[in-house]
Design a protein around this motif. Structure first.
Motif, PDB file in Angstrom:
ATOM      1  N   ILE A   1      18.228  16.545  16.989  1.00  0.00           N
ATOM      2  CA  ILE A   1      19.295  16.209  17.927  1.00  0.00           C
ATOM      3  C   ILE A   1      20.578  15.868  17.167  1.00  0.00           C
ATOM      4  O   ILE A   1      20.531  15.331  16.052  1.00  0.00           O
ATOM      5  N   VAL A   2      21.695  16.205  17.754  1.00  0.00           N
ATOM      6  CA  VAL A   2      23.004  15.850  17.205  1.00  0.00           C
ATOM      7  C   VAL A   2      23.803  15.198  18.323  1.00  0.00           C
ATOM      8  O   VAL A   2      23.917  15.752  19.417  1.00  0.00           O
ATOM      9  N   ILE A   3      24.328  14.021  18.048  1.00  0.00           N
ATOM     10  CA  ILE A   3      25.164  13.327  19.018  1.00  0.00           C
ATOM     11  C   ILE A   3      26.603  13.316  18.524  1.00  0.00           C
ATOM     12  O   ILE A   3      26.893  12.789  17.448  1.00  0.00           O
ATOM     13  N   ILE A   4      27.464  13.934  19.298  1.00  0.00           N
ATOM     14  CA  ILE A   4      28.885  13.988  18.957  1.00  0.00           C
ATOM     15  C   ILE A   4      29.573  12.814  19.637  1.00  0.00           C
ATOM     16  O   ILE A   4      29.525  12.678  20.864  1.00  0.00           O
ATOM     17  N   GLY A   5      30.192  11.930  18.849  1.00  0.00           N
ATOM     18  CA  GLY A   5      30.876  10.767  19.394  1.00  0.00           C
ATOM     19  C   GLY A   5      31.992  11.160  20.339  1.00  0.00           C
ATOM     20  O   GLY A   5      32.468  12.297  20.346  1.00  0.00           O
ATOM     21  N   ASN A   6      32.419  10.178  21.125  1.00  0.00           N
ATOM     22  CA  ASN A   6      33.424  10.453  22.146  1.00  0.00           C
ATOM     23  C   ASN A   6      34.739  10.943  21.557  1.00  0.00           C
ATOM     24  O   ASN A   6      35.380  11.828  22.113  1.00  0.00           O
ATOM     25  N   VAL A   7      35.148  10.365  20.409  1.00  0.00           N
ATOM     26  CA  VAL A   7      36.409  10.783  19.784  1.00  0.00           C
ATOM     27  C   VAL A   7      36.309  12.220  19.291  1.00  0.00           C
ATOM     28  O   VAL A   7      37.153  13.070  19.595  1.00  0.00           O
ATOM     29  N   ALA A   8      35.242  12.516  18.517  1.00  0.00           N
ATOM     30  CA  ALA A   8      35.049  13.876  18.015  1.00  0.00           C
ATOM     31  C   ALA A   8      34.831  14.847  19.172  1.00  0.00           C
ATOM     32  O   ALA A   8      35.308  15.988  19.139  1.00  0.00           O
ATOM     33  N   GLY A   9      34.117  14.376  20.199  1.00  0.00           N
ATOM     34  CA  GLY A   9      33.887  15.227  21.367  1.00  0.00           C
ATOM     35  C   GLY A   9      35.179  15.546  22.095  1.00  0.00           C
ATOM     36  O   GLY A   9      35.359  16.662  22.599  1.00  0.00           O
ATOM     37  N   THR A  10      36.083  14.578  22.150  1.00  0.00           N
ATOM     38  CA  THR A  10      37.377  14.811  22.801  1.00  0.00           C
ATOM     39  C   THR A  10      38.207  15.818  22.019  1.00  0.00           C
ATOM     40  O   THR A  10      38.842  16.705  22.600  1.00  0.00           O
ATOM     41  N   VAL A  11      38.203  15.672  20.689  1.00  0.00           N
ATOM     42  CA  VAL A  11      38.909  16.641  19.845  1.00  0.00           C
ATOM     43  C   VAL A  11      38.343  18.037  20.053  1.00  0.00           C
ATOM     44  O   VAL A  11      39.080  19.015  20.194  1.00  0.00           O
ATOM     45  N   ASP A  12      37.009  18.117  20.079  1.00  0.00           N
ATOM     46  CA  ASP A  12      36.355  19.405  20.294  1.00  0.00           C
ATOM     47  C   ASP A  12      36.690  19.968  21.672  1.00  0.00           C
ATOM     48  O   ASP A  12      36.934  21.167  21.829  1.00  0.00           O
ATOM     49  N   LEU A  13      36.691  19.098  22.677  1.00  0.00           N
ATOM     50  CA  LEU A  13      37.027  19.512  24.045  1.00  0.00           C
ATOM     51  C   LEU A  13      38.423  20.118  24.111  1.00  0.00           C
ATOM     52  O   LEU A  13      38.630  21.172  24.715  1.00  0.00           O
TER      53      LEU A  13
END
Length: 325
Positions: free
Chosen positions: A181-193
């Motif tokens: 499993i890989v959990i992308i943090g909210n900050v990194a997830g927002t950048v990715d989004l």
């Protein structure tokens, strides 16, 4: 609970082991069969697209080169990603943390390249319809090759930067042994989004809105029989049809990818688990199977190519120069 009824563990000798994933027998078999069919179709159909565009000389165009790049990423999804997810529907992950991390790096790189290819395809159609006379000079095969190369290079660099914490510490998101499993943090997830979803969507939609606005305006100019110079600039029917078809590809792409980004839009961390075959992950990958189906429905050249390929006529002399457009 009796000892015989204790849940099976991935690593029975460890108290930190995950439980073995279990599905009802009939349910599990149905999932295996359906996903195996999807994986096979994804590989077979995209391989046909790759062979057709690579083999037939008439298909060696900048636009088809972009479709070829998209088909390569779709082929890799069916060939590398889907089988892993099928195997681990009811199994623990025994390949180690590093292999787990490399699997996700490959997944993210392929996804990013698909998004970048969609943007390039939209830009290509915009130039083809807005500036049909200068299009052959502005969009050359060489420039298309450079664009495709940059798409893949930028995807690799971007994903390595985004996942560098996980690469430095493989398994940091794992809660128990036997899990991938890989959990992308909210900050990194927002950048990715923003970088791989919102901005590409904005660019794609703006380009396609411009494409169809130009097409409508030019169609009206033709109907009113304005000057001959305007008639010469009319969008070719084939160009408009290609734009419409690729527009459908983009809409299907967005439909398949939106559910994956719902957690980030809700301000939550994004959890990606190879051992759970999450609906969102399979939906994004199912897009890779739908693209060649769309080509088969709307591109006559693809249907003709399939016929020549499956009947082995491509091995005949001169078939490479066949008229399939």
């Amino acid at each position: 609970m009796e000892s015989g009824e204790l849940p099976e563990l991935c690593y029975p000798q460890s108290n930190a082991s995950c439980r073995t994933p279990k599905q009802p027998p009939g349910h599990a078999m149905l999932i295996y069969v359906l996903l195996s069919i999807v994986s096979f179709l994804t590989v077979a159909l995209n391989l046909l697209v790759i062979v057709a565009i690579s083999y037939f000389r008439q298909l060696h165009t900048p636009t088809n080169l972009l479709l070829l790049s998209l088909s390569v990423s779709d082929l890799l999804v069916g060939l590398l990603l889907m089988p892993v997810e099928i195997i681990y529907i009811e199994a623990c992950w025994f390949l180690g943390d590093m292999v787990c991390m490399l699997y996700y790096v490959g997944d993210y790189i392929i996804t990013s390249s698909s998004v970048a290819n969609m943007v390039l395809i939209s830009a290509d159609r915009y130039v083809a319809i807005s500036e049909p006379l200068s299009y052959p000079n502005r969009v050359t095969t060489r420039r298309a090759q450079v664009g495709v190369g940059l798409c893949w290079l930028c995807s690799v660099v971007y994903r390595l930067l985004l996942l560098h914490d996980h690469l430095e510490e493989p398994g940091k998101s794992i809660s128990c042994l036997g899990e991938c499993i890989v959990i992308i943090g909210n900050v990194a997830g927002t950048v990715d989004l923003v970088c791989t979803f919102i901005l590409p969507i904005i660019v794609i939609l703006m380009l396609y809105l411009r494409v169809f606005a130009i097409a409508i305006r030019q169609a009206r100019g033709l109907q009113s029989r304005v000057a001959a110079v305007h008639v010469q600039r009319m969008v070719k029917k084939s160009e408009l049809k290609a734009a419409r078809t690729l527009g459908i590809v983009v809409v299907v792409f967005l439909t398949c990818f939106i559910p994956y980004y719902v957690p980030t839009l809700a301000g939550e961390d994004t959890s990606v688990n190879a051992t759970s075959a999450a609906f969102e992950i399979w939906l994004t990958h199912f897009n890779s199977c739908l693209n060649p189906i769309i080509y088969a429905l709307f591109y006559p050249w693809f249907r003709k190519s399939i016929k020549l390929i499956v009947t082995l006529q491509i091995f005949k002399a001169g078939c490479r120069d066949a008229n399939i457009l």
